[in-house]
Design an enzyme around this catalytic site. Structure first.
Site, PDB file in Angstrom:
ATOM      1  CB  THR A 100     -18.712  -0.186  -8.971  1.00 53.59           C
ATOM      2  OG1 THR A 100     -17.625  -1.128  -8.980  1.00 53.59           O
ATOM      3  CG2 THR A 100     -19.667  -0.493 -10.114  1.00 53.59           C
TER       4      THR A 100
ATOM      5  CB  SER B 128     -15.135  -2.393  -3.766  1.00 51.24           C
ATOM      6  OG  SER B 128     -14.352  -2.494  -4.923  1.00 51.24           O
TER       7      SER B 128
ATOM      8  CG  HIS C 178     -13.457  -0.616   0.302  1.00 52.58           C
ATOM      9  ND1 HIS C 178     -14.515   0.211   0.011  1.00 52.58           N
ATOM     10  CD2 HIS C 178     -12.712  -0.675  -0.838  1.00 52.58           C
ATOM     11  CE1 HIS C 178     -14.414   0.645  -1.231  1.00 52.58           C
ATOM     12  NE2 HIS C 178     -13.333   0.116  -1.769  1.00 52.58           N
TER      13      HIS C 178
END
Length: 223
Positions: free
Chosen positions: A58, A60, A65
């Site tokens: 995935t 995030s 981030h």
């Protein structure tokens, strides 16, 4: 934990993250504006939630981030060197590259060759200057072992959960340096490790999280 609302554009997403006080540093804001998440995320790029990118991986959620860049910002200054473990889509690697500038270097390492090729292709298409000046490089490898060839790093980001403190990565962290890594199995916390100029390491828990684990490629694909 504060969550940002979903948005219909990259600029709107960044504005929401700033409004929620997840990001505040101008260099972080500028980097996240410069790197359009849609170039790296094929599904719902501006929704503040993890999105699938294939192969059991995935990208995030944007707020994670944002938190990572804020915690690493003092070690992502122009000319610095960074490592992004589990680089996946390549989005955060690109944000880090925006912050270290043309004289800096960022290495993204992932053990899924298709993800590495996808990240490299996105960068070559949308940020070709960063490829030409060798600001960013993506490599296939076991992120649990880091990438010793370009060590030491001013900072290391880890995008999957390590079951225990990652000794190999700490060894590749510069002095001084900082690492942002989720640690744990059933219960996970992001831990920030700081190494001082003498090589002494301290750690600070930041937040509870739920990340996919650092694991072997076959286990990730089947998960």
């Amino acid at each position: 934990m504060a969550w940002a609302c979903s948005s219909g554009s990259n600029r709107g997403l960044v504005a929401n993250l700033a409004r929620a006080r997840i990001i505040s540093d101008e260099r972080v804001v500028s980097a996240m504006r410069a790197v359009d998440r849609a170039h790296f995320s094929p599904h719902s790029p501006y929704e503040d939630a993890p999105q699938p990118i294939g192969h059991g991986a995935t990208i995030s959620a944007p707020h994670m981030h944002g938190y990572a860049l804020e915690h690493l910002r003092e070690h992502l200054r122009p000319g610095m060197r960074a490592l992004d473990v589990g680089s996946g889509s390549g989005y955060l690697t690109a944000c880090m590259a925006a912050m270290v500038g043309a004289r800096g270097r960022v290495v993204g390492v992932d053990h899924i060759p298709e993800l590495v090729e996808g990240a490299r292709a996105a960068l070559e298409q949308h940020y070709p200057d960063w490829v030409r000046d060798q600001r960013v490089r993506f490599v296939v490898g076991d992120g649990r072992q880091g990438h010793a060839a370009d060590a030491p790093y001013d900072c290391i980001h880890v995008g999957a959960a390590s079951p225990e403190p990652p000794a190999a990565l700490l060894a590749q962290l510069g002095a001084p340096g900082r690492m942002f890594v989720p640690v744990g199995t059933a219960l996970q916390q992001v831990i920030v490790y700081d190494k001082d100029s003498s090589g002494n390491v301290t750690q600070q828990p930041v937040m509870d999280v739920a990340y996919i684990p650092l694991t072997d490629p076959d286990r990730q694909r089947s998960g």
